[in-house]
Write a protein that holds these residues in place. Structure first.
Motif, short mmCIF file in Angstrom:
data_model
loop_
_atom_site.label_atom_id
_atom_site.label_comp_id
_atom_site.label_asym_id
_atom_site.label_seq_id
_atom_site.Cartn_x
_atom_site.Cartn_y
_atom_site.Cartn_z
N CYS A 215 0.84 -1.24 -0.11
CA CYS A 215 -0.06 0.09 0.07
C CYS A 215 0.75 1.30 0.12
CB CYS A 215 -1.04 0.16 1.03
SG CYS A 215 -2.23 -1.23 1.02
N GLY A 218 2.34 1.32 -3.57
CA GLY A 218 1.35 1.64 -4.50
C GLY A 218 0.90 3.04 -4.39
N GLY A 219 0.74 3.53 -3.08
CA GLY A 219 0.09 4.81 -3.13
C GLY A 219 0.99 5.97 -3.68
N LEU A 261 -2.50 3.54 1.84
CA LEU A 261 -2.31 3.70 0.35
C LEU A 261 -2.70 5.25 0.00
CD1 LEU A 261 -2.35 2.21 -2.45
CD2 LEU A 261 -5.04 2.55 -2.14
#
Length: 329
Positions: A215, A218-219, A261
């Motif tokens: 997360c 990905g964020g 995220l």
């Protein structure tokens, strides 16, 4: 559309970013445990890795050649694993980390438009740190592995990352408005760093630890794409507002992971905005914001902690600061 050469540059720097952070953590955490003062060793590493990116950025803007900075950074990390002193390992690996990040950041910012490529470049570091910490916990020595991997990365950077930053004459911001914007972006990064170090998630173990790391990574990656698509202010206002709500319930896995995220989606936005504010000094801007990372993590060394409400307040303050720092849309 980016040329194949520039796409290769972004891909190589992104992969090398993962490798550099992986090796730094694998080498520095055992060295810190072996040091007479673990906290001091970690503080010195973080100072060298983050605060020293500012002077490195000034040099990168002045002389260009980001790939040389990054390649030297890889070699310093490799050397750090061979040193007998834990403190020397922390210092040399930290300086190598700083040199690599500035070189890659300068080249990616110079060669690509928008924030999404910055997000692609910065995001793999989170997984490198996560996996490096796992490896360091095994008690094994990774000096030989780090040496080989860093030599490969240095060679790849030198061969594949030629279309990057050029020598320039960076100028300081002109007028109070520009200084206010730059200080606001610095404050956002310091607050985000502070939030990151005080966050405590009781569920972050086993499979959820992997999800949390993904997360974070990905964020940082997704944030650049949403910024380019919807605008910096609009995208960060929405994502940080949603993060504030989710992080109030951070004691629970699903909202906590979603909050992580969303919370990290502003990172490439602030980097891009600072580079846009200093178009002839992008590496300096990059280094200034990483200094903010160091400033924000200092409370961790005195045991600062926080709650979901604290995380939400940080998100809401960050929205206001980003609106000032971006100065548009």
């Amino acid at each position: 559309m980016l040329s194949k050469t520039v796409k290769r540059l972004v891909a190589v720097y992104s992969a090398a970013h993962f490798a550099v952070d992986l090796c730094c953590i694998m080498l520095v955490l055992p060295a810190a445990r072996a040091a007479s003062d673990k906290a001091m060793a970690l503080l010195i590493y973080n100072f060298c890795a983050f605060a020293m990116q500012l002077p490195a950025g000034v040099l990168a803007d002045r002389y260009g050649g980001g790939r040389y900075f990054s390649a030297i950074g890889c070699l310093l990390v490799a050397l750090g694993g061979l040193l007998p002193s834990p403190m020397l390992t922390a210092i040399v690996c930290g300086l190598g980390n700083a040199a690599f990040h500035i070189g890659g950041g300068a080249d990616v910012m110079a060669a690509t438009p928008g924030a999404k490529y910055l997000g692609i470049y910065v995001s793999p570091g989170a997984m490198g740190i996560f996996l490096g910490a796992m490896a360091a916990g095994t008690g094994r020595s990774f000096a030989a592995f780090a040496l080989c991997l860093m030599l490969v990365c240095a060679a790849a950077v030198m061969l594949c990352c030629k279309d990057g930053a050029r020598p320039g004459s960076p100028e300081l911001p002109q007028g109070r408005a520009q200084w206010l914007r730059l200080v606001s972006l610095f404050a956002v990064v310091a607050l985000r760093s502070y939030g990151g170090v005080i966050m405590s998630f009781p569920w972050k173990a086993g499979a959820w630890a992997w999800i949390a790391a993904l997360c974070v990574a990905g964020g940082k990656c997704i944030g650049g794409f949403t910024s380019d698509r919807f605008g910096e202010v609009r995208s960060t206002t929405f994502t940080l507002s949603a993060a504030a709500i989710a992080l109030i319930f951070s004691a629970f896995p699903l909202p906590g992971a979603l909050g992580l995220l969303l919370f990290n989606m502003s990172m490439p936005v602030t980097l891009y905005a600072a580079g846009d504010l200093l178009p002839e000094g992008r590496a300096t801007a990059f280094g200034l914001l990483t200094l903010g990372l160091f400033v924000g993590m200092l409370p961790a060394f005195i045991g600062a902690t926080g709650s979901g409400q604290d995380y939400a307040i940080i998100c809401l303050i960050s929205i206001m600061l980003i609106r000032i720092g971006v100065g548009k849309n």
